[in-house]
Design a protein around this motif. Structure first.
Motif, PDB file in Angstrom:
ATOM      1  N   VAL A 151      -6.958 -23.680   9.888  1.00 41.18           N
ATOM      2  CA  VAL A 151      -5.846 -24.708  10.207  1.00 41.18           C
ATOM      3  C   VAL A 151      -5.643 -25.728   9.171  1.00 41.18           C
ATOM      4  CG1 VAL A 151      -5.848 -26.668  11.840  1.00 41.18           C
ATOM      5  CG2 VAL A 151      -6.715 -24.812  12.823  1.00 41.18           C
ATOM      6  N   MET A 152      -6.534 -25.934   8.409  1.00 40.39           N
ATOM      7  CA  MET A 152      -6.367 -27.015   7.263  1.00 40.39           C
ATOM      8  C   MET A 152      -5.457 -26.373   6.205  1.00 40.39           C
ATOM      9  SD  MET A 152      -9.614 -29.345   6.815  1.00 40.39           S
ATOM     10  CE  MET A 152     -10.922 -28.282   6.815  1.00 40.39           C
ATOM     11  N   GLU A 153      -5.770 -24.876   6.034  1.00 42.13           N
ATOM     12  CA  GLU A 153      -5.298 -24.130   4.997  1.00 42.13           C
ATOM     13  C   GLU A 153      -3.862 -23.852   5.166  1.00 42.13           C
ATOM     14  OE1 GLU A 153      -8.028 -21.506   3.242  1.00 42.13           O
ATOM     15  OE2 GLU A 153      -6.570 -20.677   2.011  1.00 42.13           O
ATOM     16  N   GLU A 154      -3.588 -23.551   6.684  1.00 47.88           N
ATOM     17  CA  GLU A 154      -2.272 -23.003   7.129  1.00 47.88           C
ATOM     18  C   GLU A 154      -1.291 -24.141   7.647  1.00 47.88           C
ATOM     19  OE1 GLU A 154      -2.499 -19.222   9.014  1.00 47.88           O
ATOM     20  OE2 GLU A 154      -4.684 -19.175   8.511  1.00 47.88           O
ATOM     21  N   ARG A 155      -2.105 -25.311   8.243  1.00 48.43           N
ATOM     22  CA  ARG A 155      -1.263 -26.160   8.863  1.00 48.43           C
ATOM     23  C   ARG A 155      -1.264 -27.577   8.387  1.00 48.43           C
ATOM     24  NH1 ARG A 155      -1.771 -23.005  14.641  1.00 48.43           N
ATOM     25  NH2 ARG A 155      -1.187 -20.925  13.865  1.00 48.43           N
ATOM     26  N   LYS A 212     -15.022 -25.313   1.153  1.00 49.61           N
ATOM     27  CA  LYS A 212     -13.748 -24.832   1.950  1.00 49.61           C
ATOM     28  C   LYS A 212     -12.618 -25.068   0.874  1.00 49.61           C
ATOM     29  CE  LYS A 212     -15.432 -26.148   6.368  1.00 49.61           C
ATOM     30  NZ  LYS A 212     -16.584 -26.738   5.860  1.00 49.61           N
ATOM     31  N   PRO A 213     -12.696 -24.435  -0.320  1.00 51.56           N
ATOM     32  CA  PRO A 213     -11.644 -24.927  -1.630  1.00 51.56           C
ATOM     33  C   PRO A 213     -10.226 -24.483  -0.955  1.00 51.56           C
ATOM     34  CG  PRO A 213     -12.897 -22.750  -1.713  1.00 51.56           C
ATOM     35  CD  PRO A 213     -13.403 -23.310  -0.851  1.00 51.56           C
ATOM     36  N   GLY A 214      -9.756 -23.511  -0.234  1.00 56.30           N
ATOM     37  CA  GLY A 214      -8.532 -23.208   0.209  1.00 56.30           C
ATOM     38  C   GLY A 214      -8.168 -24.523   0.873  1.00 56.30           C
ATOM     39  N   ALA A 215      -8.752 -24.978   1.771  1.00 55.41           N
ATOM     40  CA  ALA A 215      -8.477 -26.029   2.794  1.00 55.41           C
ATOM     41  C   ALA A 215      -8.294 -27.650   2.044  1.00 55.41           C
ATOM     42  CB  ALA A 215      -9.599 -26.458   3.897  1.00 55.41           C
ATOM     43  N   ILE A 216      -9.326 -27.903   0.949  1.00 50.71           N
ATOM     44  CA  ILE A 216      -9.079 -28.898   0.094  1.00 50.71           C
ATOM     45  C   ILE A 216      -7.820 -28.759  -0.745  1.00 50.71           C
ATOM     46  CG2 ILE A 216     -10.108 -30.114  -1.595  1.00 50.71           C
ATOM     47  CD1 ILE A 216     -12.965 -28.985  -0.503  1.00 50.71           C
ATOM     48  N   GLN A 217      -7.412 -27.789  -1.151  1.00 47.11           N
ATOM     49  CA  GLN A 217      -6.184 -27.526  -1.848  1.00 47.11           C
ATOM     50  C   GLN A 217      -4.906 -27.861  -1.220  1.00 47.11           C
ATOM     51  OE1 GLN A 217      -5.751 -23.571  -3.869  1.00 47.11           O
ATOM     52  NE2 GLN A 217      -4.601 -24.311  -5.280  1.00 47.11           N
ATOM     53  N   ALA A 218      -4.908 -27.090   0.092  1.00 48.94           N
ATOM     54  CA  ALA A 218      -3.658 -27.374   0.913  1.00 48.94           C
ATOM     55  C   ALA A 218      -3.673 -28.752   1.504  1.00 48.94           C
ATOM     56  CB  ALA A 218      -3.879 -26.403   2.229  1.00 48.94           C
TER      57      ALA A 218
END
Ligand code: SF4
Ligand code: SF4
Length: 492
Positions: free
Chosen positions: A184-188, A216-222
């Protein structure tokens, strides 16, 4: 791995480091699943009073239409996840992870997925009043999606004496295997930040921290990109420690504030919402869309194709398993939720509810199945407990049915995180004892209340009888006196 205590730099006491096993589904983008033939929508998916059905068999409903209205203040309403026909309101045997069954509205989708025409959001939420925003959240039946399922509008309504200075968005997702919040954090991420702006406006504060664990590197980046231009919102990247996603642990990790037992975060100026809840709040406020679906992680070595699925509330777990290619032949256990706090299920007709974060299919190699041994008083469980409890003592009292003594060891403060059981070298299923103890305490409270009521009633009856006897005696005495007075009257 046993005896692996949390050693990273962190603020809260206790905790453990189970293998996070998120790789299985972390990179899998959110997918939709096809609408099942029947939805089983429980009327009690939240903390508080169950909702009351406000439709009847044969009714045609729109997507997002109210089908269960909330009862009382601590309650939440339930809406139709799609348009269709109400087939009945019945006790679905597998209506609850507890296996106890509960009242469900059975809905047959009509395939049109037609929204209710009267659902509207606030045109300009940043200029709307807090009351308008909170009412939209209440009407939409939004509850905490991190697992607690507490009605979100209540959290957003601090009392006058409670002064709030910080909003924390919980993106920790510390439970092993689960990746729905990470996706959810990565995509929204933009939508989450949009929701935070609305919440900050409704609460009248200027400070929000999003807590995310470093795995959760992807979420942190997004999320970092999404908050770039909003100085009011910051990110706290936290070391990976279980159970950091529990509300009180997260608050301590982010702010250093300790919330004592019996107190709420709101008493200490903090409000915490899960990332997926933030998304649901945005949809409720901007579009008037109720909470009718959620993201669920289907994972474990026992499933053929791990995935993160967006599913309508009320979808049977079997439909999720089928979408993911089915279970492997040697699957040993299927759990609703994660391995630390989840509940094993045996009937895959159990529907997804607002608090369902995962379906975990485990092979034997992923489980720790060893026979229970006597407690060796090693104290590891005490070291691991983030609530400063003495789990070995609590389990001992629960096991010996010393129900009256469970309060003395603060059993009700236990958040059932499972950290103690995870480190126990004697393989004692501590959380099972705690659940049993809590149930026994609730039963004993009910029995005592009943006894008290019976004794009050019997005392009242006795008082009434005594009063009636005294009244009778008084009247007799009056009559005797009147008769005596008549006899002594002089004859004229
Ligand atoms: S319950 Fe387990 S961890 Fe706790 S003291 Fe006993 S053996 Fe040790
Ligand atoms: S006693 Fe309860 S809160 Fe403490 S570690 Fe065990 S399950 Fe968690």
């Amino acid at each position: 791995m046993k005896h692996d205590f949390a050693t990273a730099i962190k603020r809260f006491y206790g905790g453990v480091h189970p293998d996070d096993r998120k790789k299985l589904s972390l990179q899998n983008a959110i997918e939709s699943i096809s609408m099942p033939e029947r939805l089983f929508i429980p009327l009690h998916q939240h903390i508080g009073a169950p909702s009351e059905p406000c439709v009847k068999t044969g009714d045609k409903v729109f997507k997002g239409e109210l089908i269960g209205s909330s009862q009382g203040f601590v309650s939440s309403c339930v809406h139709a996840p799609t348009s269709g026909i109400v087939l009945g309101i019945e006790d679905h045997v597998a209506g609850h992870p507890s296996g106890l069954g509960q009242q469900c509205i059975v809905l047959e989708p009509d395939g049109n997925d037609q929204w209710h025409p009267e659902l509207t959001g606030l045109e300009d939420p940043l200029n709307a009043s807090p009351a308008q925003i909170i009412d939209k959240i209440r009407q939409a039946g939004v509850v905490g999606l991190g697992g607690a399922s507490f009605p979100s509008f209540i959290k957003m309504s601090p009392q006058q004496h409670q002064s709030i200075d910080m909003l924390i968005i919980n993106g920790v997702e510390c439970e092993p295997y689960l990746t729905c919040d990470a996706r959810v954090m990565e995509e929204r991420s933009e939508e989450i930040v949009e929701s935070i702006r609305i919440m900050l406006h409704a609460l009248g504060i200027q400070n929000c921290v999003i807590g995310i664990e470093s795995n959760k590197p992807g979420a942190i980046q997004a999320i970092s990109k999404a908050v770039e231009k909003t100085p009011k919102i910051s990110i706290s990247v936290l070391p990976v420690v279980y159970p950091q996603g529990a509300e009180k642990m997260l608050i301590e990790a982010v702010t250093g504030r300790q919330i004592p037992a019996g107190k709420l975060p709101i008493d200490f100026g903090v409000i915490v919402h899960n990332v997926a809840t933030a998304l649901a709040i945005r949809n409720a406020v901007l579009f008037g869309h109720p909470l009718i679906n959620r993201i669920v992680t289907v994972t474990g070595l026992g499933i053929n194709r791990p995935a993160n699925l967006e599913v309508p509330i009320g979808t049977p777990v079997q439909a999720l398993i089928d979408h993911c290619g089915g279970l492997k032949r040697d699957v040993k256990r299927v759990v609703l939720g994660g391995p630390m706090m989840g509940v094993a299920i045996h009937d895959f007709g159990v529907p997804v509810v607002k608090g369902t974060s995962g379906v975990l299919a485990m092979l034997e190699q992923e489980m720790h199945i060893e026979p229970e041994q006597p407690c060796i008083r090693c104290g590891y469980c005490v070291q691991a407990c983030p609530m400063h409890l003495v789990p070995c003592e609590m389990a001992l009292r629960a096991r010996h049915d010393l129900i009256d003594q469970l309060q003395d060891v603060n059993l009700l403060d236990c958040i059932e995180c499972g950290s103690c059981a995870y480190v126990c070298p004697a393989n004692i299923p501590l959380v099972h004892y705690f659940r049993y103890g809590k149930m026994a305490m609730a039963n004993s409270k009910r029995v005592n209340e009943k006894k008290e009521l019976t004794s009050q009633r019997s005392q009242a009856k006795q008082n009434r009888m005594e009063f009636e006897r005294a009244e009778k005696e008084r009247k007799k005495q009056e009559m005797r006196l009147a008769l005596a007075a008549k006899k002594t009257e002089p004859v004229t």
